[in-house]
Scaffold this active site. Structure first.
Site, mmCIF file in Angstrom:
data_model
loop_
_atom_site.group_PDB
_atom_site.id
_atom_site.type_symbol
_atom_site.label_atom_id
_atom_site.label_comp_id
_atom_site.label_asym_id
_atom_site.label_seq_id
_atom_site.Cartn_x
_atom_site.Cartn_y
_atom_site.Cartn_z
ATOM 1 N N ASP A 59 0.897 -1.157 -0.125
ATOM 2 C CA ASP A 59 -0.027 0.011 0.041
ATOM 3 C C ASP A 59 0.950 1.146 -0.047
ATOM 4 O O ASP A 59 2.118 1.223 -0.009
ATOM 5 C CB ASP A 59 -0.818 0.038 1.189
ATOM 6 C CG ASP A 59 -2.067 0.801 0.862
ATOM 7 O OD1 ASP A 59 -1.988 1.536 0.104
ATOM 8 O OD2 ASP A 59 -3.043 0.855 1.429
HETATM 9 C C1 NOJ Z 1 -4.004 3.894 -0.040
HETATM 10 C C2 NOJ Z 1 -5.197 3.224 0.307
HETATM 11 O O1 NOJ Z 1 -5.018 2.325 1.508
HETATM 12 C C3 NOJ Z 1 -5.169 2.093 -0.692
HETATM 13 O O2 NOJ Z 1 -6.543 1.292 -0.477
HETATM 14 C C4 NOJ Z 1 -5.108 2.718 -2.085
HETATM 15 O O3 NOJ Z 1 -5.550 1.685 -3.021
HETATM 16 C C5 NOJ Z 1 -3.869 3.429 -2.398
HETATM 17 N N1 NOJ Z 1 -3.883 4.510 -1.063
HETATM 18 C C6 NOJ Z 1 -3.512 3.835 -3.610
HETATM 19 O O4 NOJ Z 1 -4.482 4.844 -3.713
#
Ligand code: NOJ
Length: 732
Positions: free
Chosen positions: A262
């Site tokens: 993430d």
């Molecule tokens: C953080 C989020 O937790 C995740 O769900 C998301 O896909 C990513 N950022 C990318 O935007």
């Protein structure tokens, strides 16, 4: 490109080029107005920009074509750049937020919606979406409950599977489809106290039986990617967790695709106290099997050095790079780096996509109360209806993740009502501001100038409109910036300013139909006292107004069911129906001293999982079982007859629940094991049957094995998680 050519390409790449395939940088490095969906991390230098294998947060056919052209030209091997985006519940056509989609209990409809989203995103140059989120959520305080399909592993599994199938189709090369990413592996929804990014303590059996199930089912459909979660699990960050990623994800679940971290999660292992510095974080993430580092800069900064020093073998690096190249190849990017893009057209909302979104909205609405048949509207041709409240005529019907949906494509409730009713019969009044003064949102503090004065004026206009009306449709809820990432809350109440509006409206003595727009369960006991009807509308997306009016006007009967428990009070959270019994369960009636209970509140939900009313009534026959005993290779059938005894067509969600009465480890009091959406005309009756197989009875036993145990089981075929009379059968 065939496998051999791909391997030859890999062999020809320099170490630096290989490392950079594992680096993802924010789209803002290419386009200033790209969506930043995490805490920004520095600037990528020119080399990283030229070589990074993927980016996220940008879309649009023209601009992505331009970025790709430039990138390929400069890349030593002309390997295309991969574009990823959070298409969570819509691109141009925005569907209800995932929690609302969960309420439909309609995986087919959800799959079709994912197809629409894939088509639109692909036409805008996107190759992969960071969806589905298969996290199990039992805590309404966690803002990201909006992005899940709820508290139940079986429902979540069906929905996550539907989404992967819809996004990816049968062939990733098809320009109508995009790669899916199952996230956030694992147990991101179990953060302590419902606080986002927080740590998670879970026993292995709870992890395996509940939290891992939906990811596991979705992974069987071969999503191109899985994303790691931000949290620690039992003391080890998921992003550096070899047990989770190597043993469970790769070995047991057989995941062969790309594992992406993430946003900045690799670097965050330093804050967790698990990695010493960025280099150590890169090492630990690689060792756990993370292929792509999303934006932390740890791989771009240190991976080359780690390979040169031998701390990471070139073989390990090559395997990770090959997985990324394979994904690009599966998407057809080596044949056509501009796959799906049509710069002349780009992504557009079509009549067909609108129609489907409208149907999904109508299916997602959950009727919680309907005293004296307050709904549907249309009591008479001259009925006067006042649409009041901050959600009555707003385009803010999407969530914080629907950043590519557009206002011009969004239909408000009042706009949709204006299409149905004579203008003399309806009125709109905003009633109050969306939020209390200086409310904190994910995007900062919301300050409204002259807030007090403004609200006094809005309230008096609303009182005038209410006095004029026969029925008030009161549109309340939580602003879309108050659910989603980084929006945990310790209160589940509506904003005070909205509660004041409700109380003033109730003083007029008029019929009140309250619509609740929300990304999370809210405390609705007080709202129920003052309302004749309550309809939960979630964050319904671009067709929100139309879908809501289809139900309010009686064109369609409501048929959504709660995918998550709505509590009496926040103090009950985390709350879910599939709990274990205590040694002192509270009796259904009679004295309950010294039993497991709250002194000041019920144990269960105010509105439980699986619950939802209809405009018509359904009568269930007694359920029956095809036999009372089964062996592990036999199938048993549980059936019930359901009849529509009202005078309107409607859909009912028939639910199958099971309980293993005794086990080597205790089992939940009920678990959803099947459901079916059934359409019935007035007077019509259908028999609904569910097959029960041994594999549905398996769990993580005291022997630490995934298997069933002989013994007695209960079965319910019924209308909600608290409904029905159990039958019993025996597994021999
Ligand atoms: C953080 C989020 O937790 C995740 O769900 C998301 O896909 C990513 N950022 C990318 O935007």
């Amino acid at each position: 490109m065939d496998k051999k050519a791909l391997e030859a390409l890999l062999q020809d790449m320099s170490l630096e080029e290989k490392v950079m395939q594992l680096v993802q940088i924010p789209g803002s490095e290419y386009e200033a107005d790209a969506e930043i969906t995490g805490v920004t991390r520095g600037q990528a230098d020119d080399k990283v920009k030229r070589l990074a294998g993927s980016t996220l947060g940008v879309w649009g056919s023209k601009r992505l074509k331009k970025i790709q052209q430039q990138y390929i030209k400069e890349h030593p091997h002309h390997i295309p750049l991969m574009f990823m985006l959070d298409v969570i519940h819509g691109h141009k056509t925005v569907f209800p937020c995932p929690l609302g989609q969960g309420a439909t209990f309609d995986p087919e409809g959800v799959k079709k919606g994912a197809e629409v989203q894939a088509r639109e995103a692909s036409a805008d140059g996107v190759h992969a979406t960071f969806s589905p989120m298969a996290d199990l959520c039992r805590d309404a305080r966690w803002g990201r409950i909006m992005e899940s399909t709820g508290e139940d592993k079986f429902l979540n599994s069906r929905m996550a599977v539907a989404m992967v199938e819809g996004y990816q189709g049968d062939d990733l090369k098809s320009p109508e489809h995009v790669a899916a990413c199952v996230k956030h592996f694992a147990a991101y929804g179990a953060g302590e106290g419902g606080r986002d990014y927080n740590n998670t303590e879970l026993s292995e059996h709870t992890l395996r039986e509940h939290y891992l199930r939906a990811y596991c089912e979705a992974i069987k459909k071969n999503p191109a990617m899985v994303m790691t979660s931000f949290n620690t699990i039992n003391g080890i960050p998921a992003t550096g967790n070899t047990f989770l990623m190597k043993k469970i994800l790769r070995e047991e679940f057989g995941f062969k695709g790309v594992l992406i971290s993430d946003w900045a999660a690799v670097g965050e292992m330093i804050n967790h106290g698990f990695a010493e510095d960025q280099k150590d974080a890169a090492l630990k993430a690689m060792m756990a099997g993370v292929d792509i580092d999303m934006t932390s800069g740890c791989y771009s900064g240190y991976l080359e050095e780690l390979v040169k020093s031998g701390e990471i073998s070139e073989k390990m690096l090559d395997e990770a790079v090959l997985r990324v190249l394979n994904m690009k190849n599966d998407l057809g990017l080596f044949d056509d780096p501009f796959r799906g893009i049509d710069p002349e057209v780009g992504a557009a909302v079509t009549e067909e996509s609108r129609k489907h979104a409208r149907k999904v909205v109508a299916e997602s609405l959950v009727l919680l109360e309907n005293k004296n048949k307050a709904l549907p509207l249309n009591k008479s041709d001259s009925e006067k209806i006042a649409f009041i409240g901050p959600f009555a005529n707003t385009k803010r019907l999407q969530s914080s993740w629907a950043f590519s949906g557009e206002d011009e494509n969004t239909v408000t409730v009042f706009e949709a009502a204006s299409e149905i009713y004579e203008s003399g019969n309806i009125k709109f009044a905003e009633g109050c501001t969306m939020m209390d003064q200086d409310s904190v949102t994910a995007r900062g503090i919301c300050h409204v100038d002259n807030w007090q004065e403004k609200n006094e004026k809005l309230l008096s206009e609303a009182v005038e409109a209410a006095k004029w009306a026969d029925t008030i449709v009161l549109c309340l809820g939580e602003d879309s910036t108050q659910s989603g990432e980084a929006t945990s809350k310790a209160s589940l109440k509506l904003p005070e300013v909205q509660l004041r509006l409700l109380s003033e409206m109730s003083k007029t003595g008029k019929r009140i139909v309250t619509l609740i727009f929300t990304g999370r369960p809210l405390e609705l006991a007080d709202v129920a006292k003052l309302s004749d009807a309550i309809l939960v509308c979630w964050l319904p997306g671009t067709e929100g107004g139309n879908g809501v009016m289809d139900v309010l006007s009686g064109m369609t009967s409501p048929s959504g069911r709660l995918p998550v428990s709505f509590p009496y009070t926040v103090g009950q959270e985390p709350l879910h129906y599939d709990m274990y019994s205590t040694g002192r369960p509270k009796p259904a009636s009679g004295p309950s001293e010294y039993t497991s209970r709250y002194l000041d509140c019920e144990n269960g939900a105010l509105y439980p999982f699986g619950y939802g009313l209809s405009y018509t009534n359904f009568e269930y026959s007694e359920a029956s079982l095809s036999k009372e005993k089964m062996t592990s290779d036999e199938t048993l059938t549980a059936s019930v007859k359901v009849r529509n005894i009202g005078d309107m067509k409607g859909d009912v969600i028939v639910q199958l629940y099971l309980r293993d009465i005794t086990g080597s480890r205790v089992r939940p009091v009920r678990e959803l094991a099947g459901f079916e959406r059934v359409s019935l005309n007035p007077g019509e009756e259908k028999e609904i049957s569910f097959a029960i197989k041994e594999e549905m009875l398996r769990f993580w036993t005291a022997e630490e094995k995934w298997e069933s145990e002989p013994g007695k089981f209960n079965v319910w075929v019924c209308d909600s998680s608290v409904d029905g009379t159990p039958l019993e059968f025996c597994l021999e």
